[in-house]
Design an enzyme around this catalytic site. Structure first.
Site, mmCIF file in Angstrom:
data_model
loop_
_atom_site.group_PDB
_atom_site.id
_atom_site.type_symbol
_atom_site.label_atom_id
_atom_site.label_comp_id
_atom_site.label_asym_id
_atom_site.label_seq_id
_atom_site.Cartn_x
_atom_site.Cartn_y
_atom_site.Cartn_z
ATOM 1 C CG ASP A 173 33.167 27.512 31.984
ATOM 2 O OD1 ASP A 173 32.845 28.184 30.997
ATOM 3 O OD2 ASP A 173 34.290 27.558 32.512
ATOM 4 C CG HIS A 218 25.830 32.711 27.820
ATOM 5 N ND1 HIS A 218 25.097 33.833 28.127
ATOM 6 C CD2 HIS A 218 26.225 32.187 29.002
ATOM 7 C CE1 HIS A 218 25.041 33.972 29.447
ATOM 8 N NE2 HIS A 218 25.715 32.989 29.992
#
Length: 213
Positions: A13, A41
């Protein structure tokens, strides 16, 4: 040949995919060099949101992209991801995506091992995604992994599966898992092989060399 490398701090993240997407406009090639499909992603291009796991972020920008030999590939997850992204209007061709023939495969037995170990660990479990990525890397380091290029030779694949299972069936016995069904595993691999091999034509080093001549 100048390179820009994006490396995270192992937390996830971190926005690596977004950074690569931003850098792609100035890149000739985008190369994913490690990891598996536990990555997530999220890219927003215009009004469209793309969610990638195995595919390099460059594919959304139409940049030639490579899945390198440091990546462990679940071929079934890759097939499904390609279908999903193509459903959003991005055509994934062999000109756009190249897969290293030396990249190692994540097999169903890796997922079994990952999940069984985590269940057995109880309160000491590490929170793995259970997708087989760690066990696949163990086989890569142990030099017994099945690689993308192995799918091109069904006869030679038999010996490679036998060597792999000499290790895994012993582990499975200790975890109360049944032995792997060899014919079923090979049949699964042969069925998925065309979906992977169509992106694994030329050696990656040759493609990159040609691109910078």
């Amino acid at each position: 040949m100048a390179n820009v490398t994006v490396v995270g701090a192992q937390w996830g993240d971190e926005g690596k995919g977004k950074i690569v997407d931003w850098l792609s406009n100035r890149a000739d090639w985008v190369v994913r060099f490690q990891g598996g499909h536990n990555a997530g992603h999220t890219l927003v291009v215009g009004d469209v949101t793309y969610k990638l796991s195995l595919l390099p972020s460059g594919v959304v920008q139409g940049k030639p992209s490579v899945i390198g030999n440091g990546v462990v590939i679940d071929p079934w997850a890759l097939r499904d991801e390609i279908a999903r992204i193509e459903g959003q209007g991005v055509e994934i061709t062999s000109d756009l995506l190249t897969i290293a023939e030396t990249a190692c495969l994540i097999l169903p037995l890796h997922r079994d091992l990952d999940q069984a170990r985590e269940a057995q660990a109880g309160t000491t479990k590490i929170g793995t995604t259970g997708r087989g990525i760690g066990p696949a890397y163990e086989d890569k380091v142990g030099r017994r992994a099945i690689r993308v290029g192995d799918l091109t030779d069904p006869e030679a694949l038999d010996a490679k599966i036998e060597r792999l299972l000499a290790h895994h069936n012993a582990l499975r016995k200790g975890l109360d898992l049944p032995e792997v069904d060899v014919p079923a595993l090979k049949a699964e691999l042969m069925a998925i092989a065309p979906e992977v091999l169509k992106y694994a034509g030329q050696p990656v080093w040759r493609l990159l060399d040609q691109a910078h001549r």
